[in-house]
Write an enzyme that holds these catalytic residues in place. Structure first.
Site, PDB file in Angstrom:
ATOM      1  N   MET A  36       0.853  -1.190   0.000  1.00  0.00           N
ATOM      2  CA  MET A  36       0.000   0.000   0.000  1.00  0.00           C
ATOM      3  C   MET A  36       0.893   1.245   0.000  1.00  0.00           C
ATOM      4  O   MET A  36       0.475   2.326   0.429  1.00  0.00           O
ATOM      5  CB  MET A  36      -0.939  -0.023   1.211  1.00  0.00           C
ATOM      6  CG  MET A  36      -1.891  -1.215   1.153  1.00  0.00           C
ATOM      7  SD  MET A  36      -3.391  -0.985   2.106  1.00  0.00           S
ATOM      8  CE  MET A  36      -2.714  -0.840   3.742  1.00  0.00           C
ATOM      9  N   HIS A  43       9.654  -3.337   3.292  1.00  0.00           N
ATOM     10  CA  HIS A  43       9.219  -3.616   1.911  1.00  0.00           C
ATOM     11  C   HIS A  43      10.431  -3.933   1.029  1.00  0.00           C
ATOM     12  O   HIS A  43      10.371  -4.810   0.169  1.00  0.00           O
ATOM     13  CB  HIS A  43       8.495  -2.405   1.311  1.00  0.00           C
ATOM     14  CG  HIS A  43       7.219  -2.037   2.003  1.00  0.00           C
ATOM     15  ND1 HIS A  43       7.090  -0.941   2.810  1.00  0.00           N
ATOM     16  CD2 HIS A  43       6.009  -2.640   2.006  1.00  0.00           C
ATOM     17  CE1 HIS A  43       5.857  -0.863   3.265  1.00  0.00           C
ATOM     18  NE2 HIS A  43       5.178  -1.884   2.808  1.00  0.00           N
ATOM     19  N   GLY A 153       5.064  -9.954   4.003  1.00  0.00           N
ATOM     20  CA  GLY A 153       5.899  -9.912   5.209  1.00  0.00           C
ATOM     21  C   GLY A 153       5.284 -10.689   6.371  1.00  0.00           C
ATOM     22  O   GLY A 153       4.069 -10.696   6.550  1.00  0.00           O
ATOM     23  N   SER A 191       7.102  -0.413  10.146  1.00  0.00           N
ATOM     24  CA  SER A 191       5.717  -0.322   9.690  1.00  0.00           C
ATOM     25  C   SER A 191       5.480   1.094   9.192  1.00  0.00           C
ATOM     26  O   SER A 191       6.053   2.057   9.736  1.00  0.00           O
ATOM     27  CB  SER A 191       4.779  -0.593  10.878  1.00  0.00           C
ATOM     28  OG  SER A 191       3.485  -0.119  10.582  1.00  0.00           O
ATOM     29  N   ARG A 193       3.012   2.719   9.717  1.00  0.00           N
ATOM     30  CA  ARG A 193       2.315   3.447  10.795  1.00  0.00           C
ATOM     31  C   ARG A 193       3.301   4.103  11.780  1.00  0.00           C
ATOM     32  O   ARG A 193       2.918   5.040  12.486  1.00  0.00           O
ATOM     33  CB  ARG A 193       1.405   2.496  11.577  1.00  0.00           C
ATOM     34  CG  ARG A 193       0.236   2.040  10.765  1.00  0.00           C
ATOM     35  CD  ARG A 193      -0.934   1.631  11.640  1.00  0.00           C
ATOM     36  NE  ARG A 193      -2.135   1.574  10.827  1.00  0.00           N
ATOM     37  CZ  ARG A 193      -2.493   0.542  10.069  1.00  0.00           C
ATOM     38  NH1 ARG A 193      -1.742  -0.537  10.049  1.00  0.00           N
ATOM     39  NH2 ARG A 193      -3.582   0.584   9.353  1.00  0.00           N
TER      40      ARG A 193
HETATM   41  O1  PAF Z   1       0.107  -5.757   3.711  1.00  0.00           O
HETATM   42  C1  PAF Z   1      -0.375  -4.837   3.004  1.00  0.00           C
HETATM   43  O2  PAF Z   1       0.278  -3.820   2.753  1.00  0.00           O
HETATM   44  C2  PAF Z   1      -1.785  -4.988   2.455  1.00  0.00           C
HETATM   45  O3  PAF Z   1      -2.620  -5.633   3.365  1.00  0.00           O
HETATM   46  C3  PAF Z   1      -1.827  -5.700   1.093  1.00  0.00           C
HETATM   47  C4  PAF Z   1      -1.344  -7.127   1.176  1.00  0.00           C
HETATM   48  C5  PAF Z   1      -0.978  -4.919   0.092  1.00  0.00           C
HETATM   49  C6  PAF Z   1      -3.270  -5.729   0.547  1.00  0.00           C
HETATM   50  O4  PAF Z   1      -3.784  -4.435   0.376  1.00  0.00           O
END
Ligand code: PAF
Length: 289
Positions: A36, A43, A153, A191, A193
């Site tokens: 997202m 990531h 993850g 995260s 967040r």
């Molecule tokens: O983990 C995330 O960032 C989200 O839940 C995902 C897997 C991209 C689905 O929107």
């Protein structure tokens, strides 16, 4: 010096499909990393895993409204597409698929993928509809991209279990790869967040992983599970967290609560700090025979 390849930015399914079909016709393996956005080192580690697994890596970026059960959380979710794109190009990802909303949820969209079993407790109980939103968007991304593998993850441990179950139950031809949680030096799990924590709360945030690490050591050392969980909840609140949604030892496969350490488990937690909801999880080894 090798020349850096510019990353492809794709927003429409048709262009996505043509490109992936062209790669597949050359016999190339394709991996998908769904995100997202607001990309961080966690990531990046997933993209590196995908690059090890496949010849071509597609990273999707879509802030999925259907998985947010709190409008403020959705409104506050960081959106940093230009920086994300630069970062992915540096990492060597081949395509950023950032679909327009209509490509995911066209007018009249009326279908939902609902996983039960591992989706019911923990996050499922505290965030009604969350996993249906995740499963639906991931199912759509799998259908759109048609990757050979997809990387998620372990930071979102329950999400990984739910998606593995969806793929198994619905016979989806995608290999799911789990990537280890990446942590800051003080133990805080990375995260998107974390960006929303004040400086003061950022200092307190590591209290969650530190209390959980102590709990894992205690439980693996033979301490009573219920007593350890009670003491750990108290430590998390003492560290400055205002509310705990859950702290539980669950089976690593079924996510059902464990009251004795008879198999491999996972210590999982969700707690609020300064209004920001943080989650974390750690493996707890079962008895070795
Ligand atoms: O983990 C995330 O960032 C989200 O839940 C995902 C897997 C991209 C689905 O929107």
């Amino acid at each position: 010096m090798t020349d850096k390849q510019p990353i492809l930015l794709v927003r429409q399914i048709e262009e996505l499909r043509n490109q992936v079909a062209a790669w597949k016709s050359e016999g190339l393996r394709v991996s998908l990393v769904p995100t997202m956005g607001a990309l961080h080192d966690g990531h990046a580690s997933l993209v590196k895993l995908a690059l090890k697994d496949a010849d071509r890596v597609v990273v999707s970026l879509f802030v999925n409204p259907k998985q947010f059960n709190d409008r403020t959380d959705l409104a506050n979710y960081p959106r940093t597409e230009d920086a994300d794109r630069d970062r992915l190009e540096d990492l060597g990802a081949h395509m950023l698929y950032a679909p327009v909303r209509e490509e995911i949820y066209p007018e009249g969209f009326a279908t939902s993928v609902v996983v039960e079993g591992p989706a019911i407790p923990l996050e499922g109980a505290h965030r009604p509809g969350h996993f249906a939103g995740v499963a639906t968007v991931v199912c759509k991304l799998f259908n759109q991209v048609q990757p050979h593998s997809a990387v998620f993850g372990e930071k979102d441990f329950q999400q990984l279990a739910v998606l593995r179950r969806m793929v198994r139950d619905l016979d989806m031809a995608v290999e799911i790869i789990g990537g280890k949680t990446i942590r800051e030096k003080d133990g805080l799990a990375l995260s998107s967040r974390n960006e929303r924590l004040s400086d003061d709360d950022r200092k307190k945030a590591a209290g969650l992983s530190q209390a959980m690490t102590n709990a894992v050591d205690a439980i693996e050392g033979g301490a009573d599970i219920a007593g350890t969980l009670n003491r750990t909840q108290a430590s998390i609140l003492e560290a400055g967290f205002e509310k705990i949604d859950y702290l539980a030892l669950v089976g690593a496969e079924d996510l059902q609560p464990m009251d004795e350490r008879d198999r491999d488990g996972r210590l999982v937690a969700a707690a609020f700090l300064g209004g920001v909801r943080l989650i974390d999880n750690m493996p707890v080894k079962g008895p070795r025979r």
